[in-house]
Design a protein around this motif. Structure first.
Motif, short mmCIF file in Angstrom:
data_model
loop_
_atom_site.label_atom_id
_atom_site.label_comp_id
_atom_site.label_asym_id
_atom_site.label_seq_id
_atom_site.Cartn_x
_atom_site.Cartn_y
_atom_site.Cartn_z
N TRP A 188 15.52 15.59 -12.50
CA TRP A 188 14.88 13.60 -12.45
C TRP A 188 15.11 13.64 -13.21
O TRP A 188 14.44 12.25 -14.24
N PRO A 189 16.23 13.49 -14.36
CA PRO A 189 16.27 12.48 -15.51
C PRO A 189 15.11 10.93 -15.22
O PRO A 189 15.28 9.87 -16.27
N ASN A 190 15.35 10.67 -14.16
CA ASN A 190 15.32 8.38 -13.83
C ASN A 190 13.69 9.07 -13.27
O ASN A 190 13.51 7.94 -12.64
N MET A 191 13.02 10.32 -13.02
CA MET A 191 11.77 9.47 -12.57
C MET A 191 10.11 10.09 -13.96
O MET A 191 10.89 10.40 -14.88
N GLU A 192 9.67 8.78 -13.20
CA GLU A 192 8.87 8.50 -13.97
C GLU A 192 7.17 9.19 -13.40
O GLU A 192 7.25 8.75 -12.22
N ILE A 193 6.40 9.48 -14.52
CA ILE A 193 5.26 9.98 -13.96
C ILE A 193 4.07 9.14 -14.66
O ILE A 193 4.10 8.78 -15.85
N VAL A 194 3.66 8.64 -13.53
CA VAL A 194 1.83 8.23 -13.43
C VAL A 194 1.32 8.75 -13.53
O VAL A 194 1.17 9.40 -12.50
N PHE A 195 0.15 8.20 -14.11
CA PHE A 195 -1.39 9.07 -13.52
C PHE A 195 -2.71 7.69 -13.19
O PHE A 195 -2.96 7.08 -14.06
N LEU A 196 -2.90 8.12 -11.70
CA LEU A 196 -4.13 7.19 -11.53
C LEU A 196 -4.99 7.58 -11.28
O LEU A 196 -5.55 8.81 -10.53
N PRO A 197 -6.51 7.27 -11.77
CA PRO A 197 -7.60 8.51 -11.50
C PRO A 197 -8.48 8.40 -10.71
O PRO A 197 -8.37 9.27 -9.84
N GLU A 198 -8.06 6.56 -9.69
CA GLU A 198 -8.05 7.02 -7.94
C GLU A 198 -7.36 7.69 -6.85
O GLU A 198 -8.01 7.93 -6.07
N ALA A 199 -6.68 8.83 -7.06
CA ALA A 199 -6.00 9.35 -6.68
C ALA A 199 -6.01 10.35 -6.60
O ALA A 199 -6.05 11.02 -5.41
N SER B 239 -12.38 9.70 -8.39
CA SER B 239 -12.22 7.81 -7.82
C SER B 239 -13.22 7.12 -7.71
O SER B 239 -13.51 6.59 -6.69
N GLY B 240 -14.29 7.96 -8.02
CA GLY B 240 -15.80 7.15 -7.24
C GLY B 240 -16.35 7.36 -6.02
O GLY B 240 -16.55 6.61 -5.52
N GLY B 241 -15.59 8.61 -5.21
CA GLY B 241 -15.67 8.78 -3.68
C GLY B 241 -14.53 8.20 -2.84
O GLY B 241 -15.09 8.39 -1.59
N TYR B 242 -14.05 6.89 -3.57
CA TYR B 242 -12.89 6.27 -2.77
C TYR B 242 -11.50 6.85 -1.86
O TYR B 242 -11.39 7.32 -0.78
N THR B 243 -12.01 8.34 -2.84
CA THR B 243 -10.42 9.40 -2.71
C THR B 243 -10.91 10.58 -1.75
O THR B 243 -11.46 10.92 -2.69
N SER B 244 -10.56 11.08 -0.84
CA SER B 244 -11.37 12.44 -0.23
C SER B 244 -10.41 13.61 -0.71
O SER B 244 -11.11 14.99 -0.57
N ALA B 245 -9.15 13.31 -0.78
CA ALA B 245 -8.22 14.82 -1.52
C ALA B 245 -7.19 13.54 -2.53
O ALA B 245 -6.85 12.59 -2.38
N ASN B 246 -7.59 14.69 -3.60
CA ASN B 246 -5.70 14.32 -3.90
C ASN B 246 -4.52 14.40 -3.94
O ASN B 246 -3.84 14.46 -2.96
N VAL B 247 -3.81 13.29 -3.89
CA VAL B 247 -2.97 12.59 -3.87
C VAL B 247 -1.55 12.38 -4.81
O VAL B 247 -2.10 12.47 -5.22
N MET B 248 -0.08 12.64 -4.09
CA MET B 248 0.58 12.43 -5.31
C MET B 248 1.54 11.24 -4.14
O MET B 248 1.50 11.01 -3.37
N GLN B 249 2.02 10.03 -4.80
CA GLN B 249 2.89 9.75 -4.07
C GLN B 249 4.42 9.26 -5.15
O GLN B 249 3.91 10.02 -6.29
N MET B 250 5.32 9.80 -3.87
CA MET B 250 6.90 9.09 -4.82
C MET B 250 7.51 8.43 -4.42
O MET B 250 7.50 8.19 -3.16
N PHE B 251 7.52 6.78 -5.04
CA PHE B 251 8.47 6.19 -4.25
C PHE B 251 9.74 5.46 -4.96
O PHE B 251 9.85 5.68 -6.26
N VAL B 252 10.30 4.88 -4.50
CA VAL B 252 11.56 4.19 -5.25
C VAL B 252 11.55 2.84 -5.55
O VAL B 252 10.99 2.23 -4.63
N PRO B 253 10.92 1.91 -6.78
CA PRO B 253 10.43 0.80 -7.38
C PRO B 253 11.25 -0.31 -6.41
O PRO B 253 10.57 -1.29 -6.07
N GLU B 254 13.00 0.03 -6.58
CA GLU B 254 13.65 -0.87 -6.40
C GLU B 254 14.36 -0.84 -4.90
O GLU B 254 15.22 0.42 -5.46
N VAL B 255 14.92 -1.24 -3.97
CA VAL B 255 16.08 -0.44 -3.23
C VAL B 255 16.73 -2.17 -2.90
O VAL B 255 16.01 -3.26 -2.06
N ASP B 256 17.99 -2.00 -2.67
CA ASP B 256 18.63 -3.59 -2.42
C ASP B 256 18.58 -4.77 -3.71
O ASP B 256 18.25 -5.17 -3.09
#
Length: 347
Positions: free
Chosen positions: A264-275, A280-297
């Motif tokens: 995926w040459p146009n994939m951008e991977i970013v790191f978020l502490p709260e994920a 997360s300081g107790g706000y997140t109960s499980a490690n989660v990964m999100q993949m989304f398209v930043p802009e559509v149409d």
């Protein structure tokens, strides 16, 4: 012969001369002047110079590290309304209808548009910057601008609160975060790595983790109904605590990061502490990964939104102290196209 013990009270009373530690005049104890006289100390034993004389304060202020606020960097940011606006409505338009075979007298077939409005509520929050006259002067002696530091602290507190609002919303309001919006699709579970473990840290094999990216992209591709492919720009949010897995290397010397860039040459991977659970300081109960398209149409998929970045209210001046209220507000995060995001847990 004069006696210092007799003269000391008069010296103190009549002349204000106080000599603590002095016990006698030099000549009181008799000296043999046929040899070089030895004069003993009549003051208290030397205890060295005051410690403050050879003490310095380094001019560089060392600020305590806090978890970075990355929600706006990852999900974008927009200003919507102001702090007097309590509700915002987002219009959603959908085309509908059906077609039939043409006939000169055929009356069937119909098309229409459906309109709906999704609402969000704003949340405004505050803190106080307070400082006293004496404490400011004392801190100034230590080369610290105490007034500026109090205001800086207030801004930092508000920034952290805004970051939490952007990621988790606020309970009791139609104000949701990028990680817990009820419109988000149900998360899929990561593949098994070792035994029954699905965690990325349970393996050192990048191929096993690569499979999770393939599964998540496949789910996103199906949800988008062919509107994306491997060349489409996508953004992947990963817990900061799992960033080391990007360096995992296979038997051919290829890292996981290299494998992902090639696929995926146009994939951008970013790191978020709260994920992640740990940061997360107790706000997140499980490690989660999100993949989304930043802009559509031409429309952004998600954005955080604020009413005011910072409002410095009237300075309240009292006899020997002052305080100033500071506030800001926001709408949380708005997923405009929830179909353009997929999530995975158990990583």
């Amino acid at each position: 012969m004069a006696s210092f013990q007799k003269d000391a009270p008069r010296l103190a009373q009549d002349w204000g001369i106080n000599l603590p530690g002095v016990t006698h005049y030099v000549g009181e104890r008799g000296n043999a002047y046929d040899a070089a006289p030895t004069f003993g100390a009549v003051t208290a034993p030397n205890s060295g110079i005051p410690a403050i004389i050879n003490t310095m304060v380094d001019p560089q202020l060392i600020r305590q590290l806090v978890t970075p606020t990355k929600s706006e960097e990852i999900y974008g940011s927009q200003k919507k309304g102001d702090r007097a606006v309590k509700t915002v409505m987002f219009p959603v338009i959908e085309a509908s209808g059906y077609a039939v075979a043409y006939g000169d007298y055929e009356q069937a077939g119909d098309s229409s548009a459906n309109a709906n409005w999704v609402s969000r509520q704003s949340f405004t929050f505050q803190t106080w910057a307070k400082y006293g006259d004496l404490e400011s002067e004392m801190m100034g002696m230590g080369s610290i601008d105490w007034v500026a530091e109090q205001r800086t602290a207030g801004s930092s507190v508000l920034e952290k609160q805004q970051n939490l609002l952007n990621l988790f919303g606020i309970s009791g309001l139609e104000n949701y975060g990028a990680l817990n919006d009820p419109a988000l699709p149900a998360a899929i579970t990561a593949s098994v790595k070792t035994g029954t473990a699905t965690s990325w840290l349970s393996t050192s094999d990048p191929n096993a983790i690569y499979t999770d990216f393939v599964d998540l992209f496949s789910a996103l591709n199906k949800a988008m109904m062919g509107n994306i492919d491997n060349q489409t720009r996508v953004k992947v949010v990963i817990p900061s605590e799992l960033s080391p897995v990007m360096t995992y290397t296979n038997s051919f010397g290829i890292t996981l990061e290299d494998m992902l860039k090639k696929s995926w040459p146009n994939m951008e991977i970013v790191f978020l502490p709260e994920a992640g659970v740990t940061m997360s300081g107790g706000y997140t109960s499980a490690n989660v990964m999100q993949m989304f398209v930043p802009e559509v149409d031409g429309v952004e998929t998600v954005t955080t939104a604020f009413t005011e970045r910072l409002t410095m209210h009237r300075l309240e001046q009292y006899s020997t102290n002052a305080r100033q209220k500071m506030s800001r507000g926001g709408w949380g995060s708005i997923w405009k196209r929830p179909m353009a995001v997929q999530q995975m847990v158990g990583i």
